[in-house]
Write an enzyme that holds these catalytic residues in place. Structure first.
Site, mmCIF file in Angstrom:
data_model
loop_
_atom_site.group_PDB
_atom_site.id
_atom_site.type_symbol
_atom_site.label_atom_id
_atom_site.label_comp_id
_atom_site.label_asym_id
_atom_site.label_seq_id
_atom_site.Cartn_x
_atom_site.Cartn_y
_atom_site.Cartn_z
ATOM 1 N N LYS A 21 0.860 -1.181 0.000
ATOM 2 C CA LYS A 21 0.000 0.000 0.000
ATOM 3 C C LYS A 21 0.891 1.223 0.000
ATOM 4 C CE LYS A 21 -3.347 2.613 2.769
ATOM 5 N NZ LYS A 21 -4.128 3.072 1.607
ATOM 6 N N ASN A 44 7.050 5.698 0.359
ATOM 7 C CA ASN A 44 8.334 5.015 0.515
ATOM 8 C C ASN A 44 8.596 4.556 1.943
ATOM 9 O OD1 ASN A 44 8.968 5.556 -2.275
ATOM 10 N ND2 ASN A 44 9.487 7.648 -1.654
ATOM 11 N N ARG A 45 7.541 4.387 2.713
ATOM 12 C CA ARG A 45 7.628 3.965 4.114
ATOM 13 C C ARG A 45 8.391 4.961 4.987
ATOM 14 N NH1 ARG A 45 4.266 1.352 2.036
ATOM 15 N NH2 ARG A 45 3.890 -0.891 2.234
ATOM 16 N N LEU A 46 8.595 6.177 4.505
ATOM 17 C CA LEU A 46 9.227 7.217 5.308
ATOM 18 C C LEU A 46 8.138 8.020 6.007
ATOM 19 C CD1 LEU A 46 12.113 8.344 2.908
ATOM 20 C CD2 LEU A 46 12.241 6.872 4.932
#
Length: 214
Positions: free
Chosen positions: A9, A191-193
């Site tokens: 996601k 970007n999961r940041l």
């Protein structure tokens, strides 16, 4: 083996910046709560996970409903003799968490639980539908029972017993106020940041705010 490695996601809906948030986490929680209610598509926006340390030493979490919050903390109601109630009697350190996927946000609250005054518990109990009141009396929460029919029969007996009179709050049922020690806000980002901002209560009762690495 069910491999879920391909589940993906992308989080793109918002951001969490220090320049856009208040000094007090309760104010930010209030804002996020109503945005989740208005835009998050959540049926029960007040549903939260309560995690305790059980008498067996294992952590355990379950979903309950937040019923009130203010500068003092967060209130929910339950059976004091339930598994969570017995755990809190020994170790009042608790974690509350909210996840609102529709707006890609999460809130994690660490705090100390204490019973609400009896007048507060009485007032909320009196506001409940009669069926919920009787359910609180019928259920010896977390205790083994022989069957569903056992519950239904107890409920039927109480419905008859209280048909013409007020239903009193049982003394084993009431509220907990969780006084927050830290409140972490998580906003999904690409970007999961992800954005993570944590407020920590200081000895002077002011809040220290800091950004955490995702």
């Amino acid at each position: 083996m069910h491999d879920l490695g391909d589940y993906r996601k992308s989080y793109t809906k918002s951001e969490l910046l220090e320049t856009q948030i208040p000094d007090d986490p309760i104010n930010l929680f209030h804002r996020w709560f109503h945005e989740a209610e208005d835009f998050g598509g959540v049926d029960e926006v007040n549903a939260m996970t309560v995690a305790t340390i059980g008498l067996d030493g294992f952590p355990k979490s379950r979903v309950v409903l937040l019923k009130k919050y203010n500068e003092e903390g967060f209130i929910f109601y339950t059976n004091y003799e339930s598994e969570k109630g017995r755990a809190l009697a020994v170790n009042p350190q608790v974690c509350l968490s909210f996840f609102w996927p529709g707006i890609e946000r999460q809130v994690i609250i660490k705090g100390i639980a204490e019973k609400t005054p009896e007048a507060v518990s009485d007032a909320y109990f009196d506001s409940r539908p009669d069926g919920s009141k009787l359910g609180a009396i019928v259920s010896a929460q977390s205790q083994p029972i022989p069957s569903r029919a056992f519950l239904d029969e107890k409920l039927k007996d109480l419905e008859e017993a209280f048909a013409q009179q007020p239903i009193p709050r049982p003394m084993h049922w009431g509220g907990y106020l969780v006084r927050p020690q830290s409140v972490e806000f998580w906003q999904g980002r690409p970007n999961r940041l992800h954005d993570r901002i944590r407020y920590t209560l200081q000895t002077d009762f002011n809040w220290k705010m800091e950004r955490l690495s995702p």
